[in-house]
Write a protein that holds these residues in place. Sequence first.
Motif, PDB file in Angstrom:
ATOM      1  N   VAL A 292      10.883  14.056  -6.008  1.00 19.21           N
ATOM      2  CA  VAL A 292       9.805  13.699  -5.075  1.00 19.21           C
ATOM      3  C   VAL A 292       9.969  12.253  -4.599  1.00 19.21           C
ATOM      4  CG1 VAL A 292       7.292  13.438  -4.814  1.00 19.21           C
ATOM      5  CG2 VAL A 292       8.229  15.432  -6.015  1.00 19.21           C
ATOM      6  N   TYR A 293      10.406  11.371  -5.471  1.00 16.76           N
ATOM      7  CA  TYR A 293      10.658   9.983  -5.092  1.00 16.76           C
ATOM      8  C   TYR A 293      11.770   9.917  -4.043  1.00 16.76           C
ATOM      9  CZ  TYR A 293      11.221   4.912  -5.820  1.00 16.76           C
ATOM     10  OH  TYR A 293      11.288   3.554  -5.658  1.00 16.76           O
ATOM     11  N   ALA A 294      12.849  10.667  -4.279  1.00 21.80           N
ATOM     12  CA  ALA A 294      13.961  10.692  -3.318  1.00 21.80           C
ATOM     13  C   ALA A 294      13.506  11.255  -1.976  1.00 21.80           C
ATOM     14  CB  ALA A 294      15.123  11.516  -3.880  1.00 21.80           C
ATOM     15  N   ILE A 295      12.709  12.309  -2.013  1.00 23.64           N
ATOM     16  CA  ILE A 295      12.178  12.890  -0.767  1.00 23.64           C
ATOM     17  C   ILE A 295      11.306  11.869  -0.045  1.00 23.64           C
ATOM     18  CG2 ILE A 295      10.574  14.619   0.148  1.00 23.64           C
ATOM     19  CD1 ILE A 295      11.673  16.498  -2.120  1.00 23.64           C
ATOM     20  N   SER A 296      10.476  11.138  -0.800  1.00 24.25           N
ATOM     21  CA  SER A 296       9.598  10.152  -0.160  1.00 24.25           C
ATOM     22  C   SER A 296      10.403   9.032   0.493  1.00 24.25           C
ATOM     23  CB  SER A 296       8.590   9.581  -1.168  1.00 24.25           C
ATOM     24  OG  SER A 296       9.219   8.737  -2.107  1.00 24.25           O
ATOM     25  N   LEU A 297      11.517   8.640  -0.114  1.00 25.01           N
ATOM     26  CA  LEU A 297      12.384   7.625   0.498  1.00 25.01           C
ATOM     27  C   LEU A 297      13.020   8.153   1.770  1.00 25.01           C
ATOM     28  CD1 LEU A 297      14.197   6.068  -2.599  1.00 25.01           C
ATOM     29  CD2 LEU A 297      12.296   5.099  -1.280  1.00 25.01           C
ATOM     30  N   THR A 298      13.447   9.407   1.740  1.00 24.59           N
ATOM     31  CA  THR A 298      14.052  10.034   2.922  1.00 24.59           C
ATOM     32  C   THR A 298      13.048  10.127   4.057  1.00 24.59           C
ATOM     33  OG1 THR A 298      15.529  11.300   1.489  1.00 24.59           O
ATOM     34  CG2 THR A 298      15.262  12.091   3.755  1.00 24.59           C
ATOM     35  N   VAL A 299      11.842  10.549   3.737  1.00 22.54           N
ATOM     36  CA  VAL A 299      10.789  10.651   4.758  1.00 22.54           C
ATOM     37  C   VAL A 299      10.497   9.276   5.350  1.00 22.54           C
ATOM     38  CG1 VAL A 299       8.326  11.136   5.126  1.00 22.54           C
ATOM     39  CG2 VAL A 299       9.747  12.754   3.839  1.00 22.54           C
ATOM     40  N   THR A 300      10.426   8.272   4.519  1.00 23.45           N
ATOM     41  CA  THR A 300      10.174   6.905   4.995  1.00 23.45           C
ATOM     42  C   THR A 300      11.278   6.443   5.941  1.00 23.45           C
ATOM     43  OG1 THR A 300       9.022   6.357   2.957  1.00 23.45           O
ATOM     44  CG2 THR A 300       9.803   4.514   4.279  1.00 23.45           C
ATOM     45  N   MET A 301      12.525   6.700   5.583  1.00 22.42           N
ATOM     46  CA  MET A 301      13.643   6.307   6.451  1.00 22.42           C
ATOM     47  C   MET A 301      13.580   7.042   7.780  1.00 22.42           C
ATOM     48  SD  MET A 301      16.834   5.715   3.756  1.00 22.42           S
ATOM     49  CE  MET A 301      17.543   7.228   4.215  1.00 22.42           C
ATOM     50  N   LEU A 302      13.281   8.341   7.742  1.00 24.98           N
ATOM     51  CA  LEU A 302      13.186   9.116   8.984  1.00 24.98           C
ATOM     52  C   LEU A 302      12.048   8.619   9.867  1.00 24.98           C
ATOM     53  CD1 LEU A 302      13.846  12.725   7.648  1.00 24.98           C
ATOM     54  CD2 LEU A 302      15.342  11.363   9.127  1.00 24.98           C
ATOM     55  N   VAL A 303      10.912   8.357   9.274  1.00 21.82           N
ATOM     56  CA  VAL A 303       9.757   7.872  10.036  1.00 21.82           C
ATOM     57  C   VAL A 303      10.072   6.512  10.646  1.00 21.82           C
ATOM     58  CG1 VAL A 303       7.376   7.029   9.818  1.00 21.82           C
ATOM     59  CG2 VAL A 303       8.030   9.222   8.783  1.00 21.82           C
TER      60      VAL A 303
ATOM     61  N   LEU B 157       0.823  -1.210   0.000  1.00 21.82           N
ATOM     62  CA  LEU B 157       0.000   0.000   0.000  1.00 21.82           C
ATOM     63  C   LEU B 157       0.861   1.266   0.000  1.00 21.82           C
ATOM     64  CD1 LEU B 157      -2.909   0.925  -0.022  1.00 21.82           C
ATOM     65  CD2 LEU B 157      -2.887   0.895   2.470  1.00 21.82           C
ATOM     66  N   TYR B 158       1.962   1.247   0.764  1.00 17.55           N
ATOM     67  CA  TYR B 158       2.837   2.422   0.802  1.00 17.55           C
ATOM     68  C   TYR B 158       3.399   2.709  -0.584  1.00 17.55           C
ATOM     69  CZ  TYR B 158       6.707   5.530   1.346  1.00 17.55           C
ATOM     70  OH  TYR B 158       7.563   6.583   1.168  1.00 17.55           O
ATOM     71  N   LEU B 159       3.830   1.681  -1.299  1.00 18.45           N
ATOM     72  CA  LEU B 159       4.413   1.866  -2.622  1.00 18.45           C
ATOM     73  C   LEU B 159       3.383   2.427  -3.599  1.00 18.45           C
ATOM     74  CD1 LEU B 159       6.787   1.630  -4.535  1.00 18.45           C
ATOM     75  CD2 LEU B 159       6.156  -0.768  -4.906  1.00 18.45           C
ATOM     76  N   ILE B 160       2.161   1.931  -3.526  1.00 16.82           N
ATOM     77  CA  ILE B 160       1.092   2.472  -4.379  1.00 16.82           C
ATOM     78  C   ILE B 160       0.882   3.950  -4.070  1.00 16.82           C
ATOM     79  CG2 ILE B 160      -1.395   2.373  -4.880  1.00 16.82           C
ATOM     80  CD1 ILE B 160      -1.157  -0.698  -4.365  1.00 16.82           C
ATOM     81  N   PHE B 161       0.810   4.276  -2.782  1.00 11.49           N
ATOM     82  CA  PHE B 161       0.643   5.666  -2.360  1.00 11.49           C
ATOM     83  C   PHE B 161       1.815   6.519  -2.844  1.00 11.49           C
ATOM     84  CE2 PHE B 161       1.044   8.999   0.981  1.00 11.49           C
ATOM     85  CZ  PHE B 161      -0.162   9.656   0.736  1.00 11.49           C
ATOM     86  N   GLN B 162       3.026   6.009  -2.697  1.00 10.12           N
ATOM     87  CA  GLN B 162       4.235   6.721  -3.121  1.00 10.12           C
ATOM     88  C   GLN B 162       4.190   6.995  -4.628  1.00 10.12           C
ATOM     89  OE1 GLN B 162       7.826   4.374  -2.993  1.00 10.12           O
ATOM     90  NE2 GLN B 162       9.128   6.173  -2.722  1.00 10.12           N
ATOM     91  N   ILE B 163       3.868   5.999  -5.417  1.00  9.13           N
ATOM     92  CA  ILE B 163       3.816   6.162  -6.876  1.00  9.13           C
ATOM     93  C   ILE B 163       2.747   7.174  -7.275  1.00  9.13           C
ATOM     94  CG2 ILE B 163       3.182   4.969  -9.022  1.00  9.13           C
ATOM     95  CD1 ILE B 163       4.891   2.588  -7.936  1.00  9.13           C
ATOM     96  N   ILE B 164       1.605   7.130  -6.612  1.00  4.85           N
ATOM     97  CA  ILE B 164       0.538   8.092  -6.925  1.00  4.85           C
ATOM     98  C   ILE B 164       0.977   9.504  -6.590  1.00  4.85           C
ATOM     99  CG2 ILE B 164      -1.781   8.857  -6.253  1.00  4.85           C
ATOM    100  CD1 ILE B 164      -2.511   5.833  -6.082  1.00  4.85           C
TER     101      ILE B 164
END
Length: 161
Positions: free
Chosen positions: A143-154, A3-10
């Motif tokens: 935006v993809y790189a930012i989303s990966l960074t946010v995921t790692m921080l969370v 679900l996270y990956l789907i959300f990330q791609i959208i």
Amino acid sequence: MDLYLIFQIIIVSIAATSTMTLFSYAVSASFREIYKEPLLLSYLLHNLKINLSNASKNILGWLIHYGIGVIFVVVYHYFWARNILELNFLHALLLGIASGIVGIISWMIFFKLSHYQPRIDFKGFYIQLFVAHIIFALTATAVYAISLTVTMLVNTHFAPQ
């Protein structure tokens, strides 16, 4: 696909497609041409004699435009997730160039199949489209790189201990 990956791609595809579209609309206004992809898609639908109201064709044009953006981001994700391409500026530029070529060829096919020949400067449209796809790829990469960074921080700060 989780679900996270789907959300990330959208999210990535909405950001990238919106940025690209804003660029196309700005170029359209600057050159007083119709380089607006969603609008051209709705005109194509009209020319294909699809039995829908004009409002529905306009909405469908936007949905198709954003749907194609999702497809591009899924392809980008494949390259990034399999380490075929790195998540960097140079590879984003390469993705944009490849996407621009695919976009131009696709529009040529769309115009040919629908027998729709808008009164636009085609050379200008294709140049604008090429640049718009580079902007799309750069935005998608960022935006993809930012989303990966946010995921790692969370995960680092909020994961159960």
